[in-house]
Every structure is written in structure tokens, then in C-alpha cells.
Scaffold this motif. Sequence first.
Motif, short mmCIF file in Angstrom:
data_model
loop_
_atom_site.label_atom_id
_atom_site.label_comp_id
_atom_site.label_asym_id
_atom_site.label_seq_id
_atom_site.Cartn_x
_atom_site.Cartn_y
_atom_site.Cartn_z
N ASN A 197 0.82 -1.21 0.00
CA ASN A 197 0.00 0.00 0.00
C ASN A 197 0.85 1.26 0.00
N THR A 198 2.03 1.20 0.63
CA THR A 198 2.90 2.36 0.73
C THR A 198 3.73 2.59 -0.52
N PHE A 199 4.33 1.52 -1.05
CA PHE A 199 5.29 1.66 -2.15
C PHE A 199 4.76 1.20 -3.51
N GLY A 200 3.60 0.56 -3.53
CA GLY A 200 3.03 0.13 -4.81
C GLY A 200 3.68 -1.11 -5.39
N LYS A 201 4.61 -1.72 -4.66
CA LYS A 201 5.27 -2.96 -5.07
C LYS A 201 5.26 -3.92 -3.90
N ASN A 202 5.28 -5.23 -4.20
CA ASN A 202 5.40 -6.14 -3.08
C ASN A 202 6.86 -6.26 -2.65
N ILE A 203 7.09 -6.86 -1.50
CA ILE A 203 8.43 -6.93 -0.93
C ILE A 203 9.39 -7.69 -1.83
N TYR A 204 8.92 -8.80 -2.41
CA TYR A 204 9.79 -9.62 -3.25
C TYR A 204 10.23 -8.85 -4.50
N GLU A 205 9.30 -8.12 -5.12
CA GLU A 205 9.64 -7.31 -6.29
C GLU A 205 10.69 -6.26 -5.95
N SER A 206 10.53 -5.65 -4.79
CA SER A 206 11.47 -4.61 -4.36
C SER A 206 12.86 -5.18 -4.11
N ILE A 207 12.93 -6.32 -3.46
CA ILE A 207 14.23 -6.96 -3.20
C ILE A 207 14.93 -7.27 -4.52
N LYS A 208 14.22 -7.86 -5.48
CA LYS A 208 14.80 -8.21 -6.77
C LYS A 208 15.28 -6.97 -7.50
N SER A 209 14.45 -5.90 -7.50
CA SER A 209 14.81 -4.67 -8.19
C SER A 209 16.05 -4.02 -7.58
N ILE A 210 16.11 -3.98 -6.26
CA ILE A 210 17.25 -3.35 -5.57
C ILE A 210 18.52 -4.16 -5.79
N ARG A 211 18.43 -5.48 -5.74
CA ARG A 211 19.60 -6.32 -6.01
C ARG A 211 20.18 -6.01 -7.39
N LEU A 212 19.32 -5.93 -8.39
CA LEU A 212 19.78 -5.70 -9.76
C LEU A 212 20.35 -4.29 -9.93
N GLN A 213 19.74 -3.30 -9.28
CA GLN A 213 20.28 -1.93 -9.32
C GLN A 213 21.69 -1.89 -8.73
N LYS A 214 21.85 -2.53 -7.58
CA LYS A 214 23.16 -2.53 -6.92
C LYS A 214 24.20 -3.26 -7.79
N ALA A 215 23.80 -4.39 -8.37
CA ALA A 215 24.71 -5.15 -9.22
C ALA A 215 25.12 -4.35 -10.44
N ALA A 216 24.16 -3.68 -11.08
CA ALA A 216 24.45 -2.86 -12.26
C ALA A 216 25.43 -1.75 -11.93
N SER A 217 25.29 -1.17 -10.74
CA SER A 217 26.19 -0.11 -10.31
C SER A 217 27.60 -0.64 -10.05
N LEU A 218 27.70 -1.79 -9.39
CA LEU A 218 29.01 -2.37 -9.09
C LEU A 218 29.72 -2.86 -10.35
N LEU A 219 28.97 -3.35 -11.31
CA LEU A 219 29.58 -3.77 -12.58
C LEU A 219 30.22 -2.59 -13.29
N LEU A 220 29.65 -1.42 -13.06
CA LEU A 220 30.15 -0.20 -13.68
C LEU A 220 31.44 0.29 -13.00
#
Length: 291
Positions: A50-73
Motif C-alpha cells: 500500500n505504501t510503495f506500490g510494489k510487493n516486498i519480493y519485487e522490491s528486493i529483486k529490483s534493488i539487487r539488480l540496481q546494486k549489481a548494475a552499479s558495481l559492474l560499472l
Amino acid sequence: MKRATLQKHTKIANDIMYYIYTHIDTHIDIDELSKTLDINKFYMHKIFKNTFGKNIYESIKSIRLQKAASLLLTNEHSTISEIANSCGYSSHASFIKAFKKRFELTPKEWRNGGYKEYSDAILQASNITPASSIDFEKLSPTIYNMPTIESYYIRNRGYINNVKETWQKLYTLLLTHEIKEYSTMALLHDNPTITDLNECQYIACLGTHEKKEILSEKLPKFQISGGVYAKFDLEGEGEDLIRFIHWVYHEWLPKSEYETSTKPSYIIYHKNNFFNQANRFEISYYIPIEF
């Protein structure tokens, strides 16, 4: 919804999001999370969605990929498997599959320059030109071992939309309760060079020792992680900050021989552009580094 209930739900959702970001390099067990926060698991899921418009699992997956993309750079001396592991992936194959689905490139293609077009498109979508009147190449950081910083905060979704309104709420709180001694900071949970600027988590932070009882009723509190950081001092206006962060991740870090981590960067405002009509800022920008 009553104000007290809304504040309670907001605090719970923020606590969950803070836990995810600070444990993104580990396996996040939802049952363990609900026990840690002492919240019913199903109630926890409902409030977060209700607060973020995403479920917890979606958020975890999205944040993991964002962090990985940044570290690859930035972390050219780390293998793709090491970066995947540092972002909580135990399976190399599942990481490759998830990364390609999100960014339409393999991690190797991304690391070999594919990120540039993706990153430039983010600036263009927000009508931010890469050019700046500031010559960032003249900037030289100082290395500090920073202490943990405790702060009150308001979480804002996006680095551009509604940020000014968020700061105006904090400023109103300062004026209403006559708080004289304070510092303003921003925690940048996401790398805005490779994350949609409307989706980035920008945390407006307030540090003060005054009126603690009042502020604790109004705002949640957390800690900005201590550790070794490169500190840049910068003056500019408005969108210069996004251009500067773009330069740090695309130019300075890859050339510096330093690597960064999953810890977020943060800003200490000496002059907050959201508090003045000229839109001018004076900041110290801190990015976590390792060697």
C-alpha cells in the motif's frame, strides 16, 4: 485513515525498506524479517504494498539488480560472480537471466560499455543535458573514515519529483518547533545514473539534538552507515548534482582504482538549494570506497 495510523504504517514500511537496503548483500528471509520487526507477515506485506506500490519480493529483486548494475560499472577488479554474490545472488545463472531481463543486456555487455546508452537515456528522459558549467575534472576528493550519523528522515520516491515539497515539510517542522541547531542531509539509496530518476529512493534527512521527543513522534529515525568514504566538496545549482554523480560513477570511480560497495552514498548540505529561491547548493558528497 487517522494520522496516527498513517504514521504507524509509514514507519513500518520505511523500516522494511531500510532493512532490505542494509541487508541486500545477504539472503533476506521474510519470516525472519517479520520476527525482527515484530510484525505479522501478511500485515507486513499489505502495508508495504500500500505504501510503495510494489510487493516486498519485487522490491528486493529490483534493488539487487540496481546494486549489481552499479558495481559492474565501478568495480572492474571484481568478477561478475563476485558482484552477483555481493548483491545476494547465490546462483550465477539466475543472476544472468534476471539481469538480462531487466536491462536487456548481459552483465558482460553492460560492463563493456552497454551501460552508457542506458544511462544517457535516463538523463534525456528527465530533460537533463550532460553538459555542465562545472569542470568536474578539477575536483579532487579527500578520504575520510566517517562515523555513523543518526538522523530523522522522510523518504521520497524520485530524485526530482516532490523533493522540494519533502524538504518544505521538514523546514516547516523546524520553524514550527523553533529548532535552531540542525544539519540537513540526503541519503541516496540508488545510483541515479542507472536507475529511473522517478524510481530512485531519495531520503531527506535531518540531524539535530533539539526537541527529540517531538521529532520522534513526527518522524522515523535511522542511521547513515559509517566507514571509509571519498568526500567531494561541490557548489552548483539544481541539476548540476545529477550531472556530478553521473561523472563520479562514469569517470572518476573507474579511473581511480577504488571500488565501491552496496552502501549508499550521501550528501551533507552546507547550503540547501531546496531552502532558497536561487536553487543554489553547497554540499559535501560522500561515496563509500574500498581499495
